[in-house]
Design an enzyme around this catalytic site. Structure first.
Site, PDB file in Angstrom:
ATOM      1  N   TRP A 164       7.312   2.908   8.787  1.00 52.47           N
ATOM      2  CA  TRP A 164       6.680   3.556   9.934  1.00 52.47           C
ATOM      3  C   TRP A 164       7.567   3.561  11.165  1.00 52.47           C
ATOM      4  CZ3 TRP A 164       3.164   6.855   8.915  1.00 52.47           C
ATOM      5  CH2 TRP A 164       2.380   6.683   7.764  1.00 52.47           C
ATOM      6  N   SER A 222       3.909  -1.099  -6.045  1.00 52.00           N
ATOM      7  CA  SER A 222       5.079  -1.869  -5.619  1.00 52.00           C
ATOM      8  C   SER A 222       6.373  -1.170  -5.972  1.00 52.00           C
ATOM      9  CB  SER A 222       5.118  -3.255  -6.267  1.00 52.00           C
ATOM     10  OG  SER A 222       3.878  -3.848  -6.202  1.00 52.00           O
ATOM     11  N   LYS A 223       6.289   0.068  -6.353  1.00 51.80           N
ATOM     12  CA  LYS A 223       7.518   0.791  -6.644  1.00 51.80           C
ATOM     13  C   LYS A 223       7.856   1.726  -5.503  1.00 51.80           C
ATOM     14  CE  LYS A 223       7.481  -1.411 -10.350  1.00 51.80           C
ATOM     15  NZ  LYS A 223       7.979  -2.770 -10.134  1.00 51.80           N
ATOM     16  N   LEU A 276     -13.127  10.954   5.696  1.00 51.44           N
ATOM     17  CA  LEU A 276     -13.845  10.544   4.494  1.00 51.44           C
ATOM     18  C   LEU A 276     -13.150   9.395   3.774  1.00 51.44           C
ATOM     19  CD1 LEU A 276     -14.542  14.121   3.228  1.00 51.44           C
ATOM     20  CD2 LEU A 276     -16.050  12.634   4.529  1.00 51.44           C
TER      21      LEU A 276
END
Lengths: 361, 428
Positions: B45, B186-187, B428
């Protein structure tokens, strides 16, 4: 003879000296690499909960970005890093997350439950190591864990033997090397077993840990990514207040038949009231423990006992829709028409759906 | 937290007794770790145009887009690379077979609670509703398949939405349903999926997005709390959704949550197609009071709020005298699989959607919503504390949940985090 000995001694000392010099140089060279390895192991504890938190499989990329970040922030504490790599950093920083061109990254390696358990165990160990208050573990066990970790993550030891002067490194190397060609899965399994023996409750901790705690285990839950969240009621811990229940009520609530019998044999009244007027029979009916209800009835529990709201066990059975229990009570002459303080009978509270209730009334 | 000073004298427990060499390496390692540990790192991020933690409280940064739109010719034309044995696909959720594949992937691999007792089970009609609003793009429904078997192993979607942030109405993508098969966890597939959906969103000349997450990543525009109202307390207790206190009886709990058989408000009825204009008018006016809210037109209201069996329910109050529509509530239907219980396999939850009250008191209106949900056999009614929901949550016996929902905007900066009551957007 003497000269020969002296010469031999000089040659020997010279050899040792040059060996040490060579070793010193190689130590300096390997310094950086070793640093990063340690960072990597430690990094599991700092492992982020974010999307791609699979630390152990992506060490290379992680190192790349660590390097890039530490250099970028001008906080490079590892001397070898820093200047001269800025273009490379950008490259690493931009592309490393995706591993765009690195097929081997996840092709064919599927994450198994063992993988996840192992990640969780390593994260737990790292977190424990960082926590200075936790109990110390003997260095033998530490080395054993280290060896298993290396086998699980890197396979058999192929690194050259470190100098005997580097006691720590040598000990670690030995621990790794002596495991030979152990199967990585076996190593993971053993690692988990040792951790479980040392800290029997470690797995509880890793699953009950919530927000703001980082565990590699979180990578197994989808909660770590974007999207909705599944929420359920917060479970408030009961305060240990004065209004504790008597043991017989707790046993009735929990359905512990043997304990109920013991309490009664020990002279506890089968109709003992709690602070709200409820008998053990009320509690057993409320929680639907049919066998306990049978026992209490066989011990002549008052089938029409009223709690402080005027409700009988049959009221409870009707409200909780416990048909089997209600039938037992009715057979023991529980009154379907008994009114509580609000004027409701078990029939009014849902009991009328059962024919045996209407027949009995 | 550990101070960031360099201290070689305190040894981490699980390292062998240090000699000079070992301790210095460890000390360096620890210093690096400490310098990185706070604040927590978000490697992905931090490369994205999203509000960054370090910018919090920096008044010099303007509100609005973080990066300007690029020319479309500058958008990468090809999908991001996947490993050789996987391929991108576009999933047509209107196709029965594809829809079933998505349903299966999600129902086995999507979001679970912390204790792995429940997993969301979005129904196929729900997914079609969620993914095909007015103006949707098929290309934004993205799957990853194994080349050989064609098995669907990952999914991510976006749908277009006009969202108003203060005075600016921004064309955004609502990103949702990010799901990676459990065996591929986890890939680091998620970042590629996010990049790819971003690329396809950019190709439609859309440069902002809205999404939610259960965790904190850089940087929430608002953090909401889930609240729950038991409708079927016995089942909720049996399956572990709620728990009885030590001194609480099931009998009393059931009586506590008992609801009247039928709604109380005169003129309450199901929304119909003929109500779309009136509901749109009311809702636009109502939502204008929030800082971030959808900018619904009649097409949107017809899609999102016109009742659909087992997907979305909407009720309104039509004044018996004037026939004017005065109040409105809606909830969507989202079941979860119960993962380990002998007697129950599905938890049926109603989620509060958009509500507004101009005449009817909030508590009465929403109590009627609970009654309607109970009549339709829902087990629990869930609501976030956003919009004006706090006006009824406690009084209607909602209890706090253990889940927080964080709201995020992509490539759009907001100066200060919003209070939940300033947020008028439900995803949603």
């Amino acid at each position: 003879m003497g000269d020969w000995q002296e010469l031999g001694q000089a040659v020997f000392i010279g050899l040792i000296f040059s060996f040490l010099l060579a070793k010193l140089i190689s130590t300096v060279i390997s310094f950086r690499e070793e640093n990063l390895k340690v960072v990597r192991e430690g990094d599991i504890s700092a492992g982020s909960r974010e999307i791609e938190s699979d630390v152990k499989n992506n060490a290379e990329l992680q190192l790349s970005s660590l390097k890039a970040e530490s250099a970028k922030n001008g906080r490079s504490r590892v001397g070898e890093e820093g200047a001269g790599a800025s273009e490379k950093q950008e490259l690493l920083k931009g592309e490393s997350f995706l591993g765009d061109d690195d097929d081997s990254d996840w092709e064919g390696i599927e994450s198994t439950e063992l993988d996840e358990a192992f990640s969780a165990a390593t994260a737990f160990v790292a977190a424990t190591a960082a926590d200075r208050t936790s109990a110390k573990v003997s260095s033998d066990v530490q080395l054993q864990l280290y060896g298993l970790y290396k086998i699980a993550t890197e396979g058999p030891c192929t690194a050259p033997q470190p100098s005997a002067l580097k006691i720590t490194a040598r000990a670690k190397w030995n621990a790794w090397q002596k495991l030979g060609a152990m199967d990585p899965e076996e190593a993971m399994q053993k690692y988990i077993t040792i951790v479980s023996e040392l800290y029997p409750s470690w797995a509880d901790g890793s699953t009950t840990k919530k927000k703001d705690e980082d565990t590699a285990a979180s990578s197994s839950s989808a909660k770590g990514t974007m999207g909705p969240v599944f929420s359920s009621f917060v479970h408030e811990e009961e305060s240990e207040n004065d209004l504790k229940l008597d043991a017989i009520h707790v046993s009735a609530r929990e359905g512990e038949a043997d304990d109920i019998l013991k309490h009664i044999e020990n002279g506890v009244s089968v109709n003992l009231r709690d602070s709200e007027g409820r008998t053990p029979l009320h509690w057993a009916v409320d929680r639907g423990h049919v066998s306990v209800v049978e026992i209490l009835l066989s011990k002549n529990a008052d089938v029409n006992a009223k709690d402080n709201e005027g409700q009988t066990p049959l009221h409870y059975a009707a409200v909780c829709e416990r048909e089997e229990t209600a039938l037992l009570l009715v057979k023991q002459h529980a009154d379907p028409n008994s009114k509580d303080h609000d004027g409701n009978s078990p029939l009014d509270l849902g009991g009328s759906q059962w024919s045996f209730m209407t027949l009995a009334s | 937290m550990a101070p960031s000073s360099s201290n070689g004298n305190e040894n981490p427990n699980l390292k062998p007794t240090p000699d000079a060499d070992g301790s210095s390496v460890e000390a360096v390692a620890r210093r690096i770790q400490e310098s990185l540990a706070l604040p927590k790192r978000h490697r992905f991020w931090e490369t994205q145009p999203v509000g960054q933690f370090k910018d919090l409280g920096d008044d010099s940064l303007p509100e609005g887009p973080i990066e300007p739109p690029s020319p479309l010719s500058a958008v990468r034309p090809d999908p991001y690379n996947l490993p050789a044995s996987y391929e991108w696909c576009t999933v047509d959720v209107d196709d029965a077979a594809a829809s079933a594949e998505v349903y299966n992937l999600l129902s086995l691999n999507y979001v679970e609670d912390d204790d792995n007792l429940f997993r969301f089970n979005y129904s196929q009609p729900f997914l079609r509703w969620a993914l095909r609003p007015p103006g949707f793009f098929k290309a934004w429904h993205i799957g990853v398949r194994v080349k050989d078997s064609k098995k669907l192993v990952a999914f991510i979607t976006a749908v277009p939405a006009r969202i108003r942030v203060r005075d600016a109405v921004v064309g955004m993508a609502e990103v949702n349903f990010l799901c990676v098969h459990k065996k591929l966890r986890s890939k680091r597939l998620a970042p590629v999926l996010i990049k790819e959906v971003t690329r396809r969103v950019h190709l439609e000349n859309t440069w902002q997005a809205a999404y939610t997450a259960g965790v904190v990543i850089p940087t929430p525009v608002a953090t909401c709390q889930y609240w729950h109202r038991s409708l079927n307390p016995k089942k909720l207790i049996d399956v572990g959704f709620s728990r009885l206190g030590d001194r609480m009886t099931m009998s009393r709990t059931i009586r506590l949550y008992k609801l009247p058989e039928s709604p109380a408000t005169p003129g309450l009825r199901k929304m119909e197609l003929r109500d779309v204009a009136a509901v749109t008018r009311l809702l636009r006016e109502y939502l204008s009071r929030f800082v971030v809210a959808p900018n619904f037109d009649e097409n949107d209201v017809e899609h999102w709020l016109l009742p659909r069996e087992d997907v979305v329910e909407s009720y309104l109050v039509e004044s018996p005298e004037t026939h004017e529509v005065t109040d409105f509530f809606s909830f969507y239907s989202l079941a979860s699989s119960i993962l380990s219980n002998q007697h129950h396999s599905v938890l049926k939850a109603a989620y509060s959607f958009y509500n507004l009250a101009t005449r009817t008191p909030w508590v009465q209106l929403m109590n009627d919503a609970l009654i309607v949900a109970k009549q339709k056999d829902y087990d629990v009614f869930n609501a976030l504390d956003l919009m004006e929901n706090e006006k009824f949550l406690k009084e209607l016996k909602f209890g706090p949940g253990d889940g927080q929902l964080h709201y995020y905007l992509y490539n759009y900066r907001i100066k200060e985090q919003l209070k939940p009551s300033e947020l008028g957007l439900v995803l949603l």
